[in-house]
Each structure stands twice: as C-alpha cells, then as structure tokens.
Motif scaffolding. Sequence first.
Motif, mmCIF file in Angstrom:
data_model
loop_
_atom_site.group_PDB
_atom_site.id
_atom_site.type_symbol
_atom_site.label_atom_id
_atom_site.label_comp_id
_atom_site.label_asym_id
_atom_site.label_seq_id
_atom_site.Cartn_x
_atom_site.Cartn_y
_atom_site.Cartn_z
ATOM 1 N N LYS A 50 0.562 -1.671 -0.286
ATOM 2 C CA LYS A 50 -0.083 0.028 -0.026
ATOM 3 C C LYS A 50 0.773 1.375 0.327
ATOM 4 C CE LYS A 50 -3.414 -2.343 2.720
ATOM 5 N NZ LYS A 50 -4.345 -2.606 3.704
ATOM 6 N N PHE A 110 1.372 4.620 1.500
ATOM 7 C CA PHE A 110 1.670 5.562 3.003
ATOM 8 C C PHE A 110 2.932 6.284 3.163
ATOM 9 C CE2 PHE A 110 3.307 1.268 3.883
ATOM 10 C CZ PHE A 110 4.766 1.822 4.800
ATOM 11 N N ARG A 126 7.250 4.914 3.282
ATOM 12 C CA ARG A 126 7.152 3.713 3.292
ATOM 13 C C ARG A 126 8.072 3.240 2.577
ATOM 14 N NH1 ARG A 126 3.955 0.755 -1.773
ATOM 15 N NH2 ARG A 126 5.501 1.967 -2.839
#
Length: 294
Positions: free
Chosen positions: A94, A96, A99
Amino acid sequence: MRSNKVGWLLLAPTIVILATFGIVPFVYVLYVAFHQWNPFGASPDMIFNGANNFRRLVFDKAFLTAIWYTLKFAFFAVASEVIIGYLLAQLFMKEFPGRGFFRTIHTLPLIVAPIVVGSVWRLLTTPSIGIIPYYLNAWFGYELNIGRDASAAFILTVIMDIWHWTPLVTLTLLAALVSLPKEPFEQAQIDGASRWQVFWHITLPMIRPAILATVFIRLMDALRTVDEVWMLTGGGPGAATRYIGLHIWKVVFPKTDYGYGSAISVIVLYLTLVMCWILYVALVAPRTRKKRTF
C-alpha cells in the motif's frame, strides 16, 4: 552437441565447488560417524565401531531433549515469521508516507551477523543493564532473568529469530505479491468475493511456491541455529535452549567426541530432509490432485 559441451564447460566450476565444499565433506562426516574418534585423546586413531554411534542416539536423553526443543523452536519461529512477513508484505504493497524509509529500516536486521545479533540481544536482556528487563519491571512488575527462567529464555530466542529473519520472509513474499496479475482480483471484486475468499482462493494458491521456498529456507536455518542462541543464552538455563546445533557443538568440541558428533549431524540432516519432504508433499499434493480432477 557443441552447445551441450559449452553448457557443461560453463557449469564445471560450479560443479567442482559444490563437490569440494558439499559432497566431499558430507562423505567424510559419514565416514567418521561409523568410527570412535577422539583426536586429542590418548589413542588419537579412528576405531571402527559400526553403528554404535547411531545406537547411542536412541538412548541419549540429551540428544532427544535437544531435538524436541529444536522442533519447538523451529515451529514457533518459522510459523510466526511467515505470518508476520505476509502481513508486512501486504502493508508495504500500500501507498503511505515514508514507505521507502520503513522498507529500508525493516531490512536492516538482515545485514547484521548472527553472532552480533546474539550479542546485542544479550545486552538488551541482561537484568542489570538491559532495556527490556527495565521496562518489563517498570510497566508490568515482571522481573526478566533468562539465566533462571527457562520459559523466558526459550521465548526470547524465538523472538530474536523472528526479529532477525522476518525481513527475509517479507521481501520474498512482497516480490511474489508484486508479480501477481491483477485480472483475477478484479474479477473477484466484480463477483463480490470477500477479502477472506480472495486470500484463500486466489492470493494463497498463487503465492504458494514463494511460501514453500521461504519455509524451506527458514526451516533449514532454524534447525541448525547456533551462534545467535549461543551468544544469548549459551544453551541454558539447563538445557532449555540447547538446540541441536549447540548440542553438536558441545559434543564435538568440549567433549572432542568426533565420531558421535558426526553421527548426530548425519541424523539431523536426514530429519531435515524428511521434514522438508513432508512439508512439500503436504503443500503441493493437494494442488496436484485438484488439477487432475479438472
């Protein structure tokens, strides 16, 4: 015909290296396993004793205890690493903030030598100076002392192994997840499949080879762990963390019983191959049967 000769010629250095550092030492250890040999004793010559070393294993309580603790350690460590590694791989899939930074921090334990990992965890868990005993006592009133508490020592060796090797599992499963095609997931979303159904029927079967390879690697490493546990607990208290690698080391070096230590090594190798084969059959056979039914 010429291409085959060129191929074998290119593979020749690798084959020679594997034979020199793999097959030859194994044959020598197998040969020593059928002898009684203490090179530092009064009689340093090898004495052939047949299968007596292997017969001793059946009645050696220390060996059986070491095998039992090693199997427990490998099960809890590898299972935890696969579960946590998969969850972290899904998290890193994902987008974010930060990361890339967290990916880098997460992989740092892999570059640390095992003996250094054991030394650091020894400092972290020493009652007088360790940060872990300090906060456990301050927050929960629990006095951690792995020199006296066998259960705590065992749990800490598992946690240490998880901390050290979970990044390897994460990177392997992350690579497998990134390579998955998007079409099956889009079709499942259109059909209204739940997350659990998508995981069980699509994600898990597609990443099964990566999971299998990762479990094989980690299982073999966990069964032969020595340096980390040696630095953290020394195999104690008692025999609570005297895993089979430590047991072999203590038989071969302090006791200088090379014949018996070689026999233990051969049996451990055999048990490792058997467990890997059982795991392979358990994971691959159901998939093969499903393919044959269609």
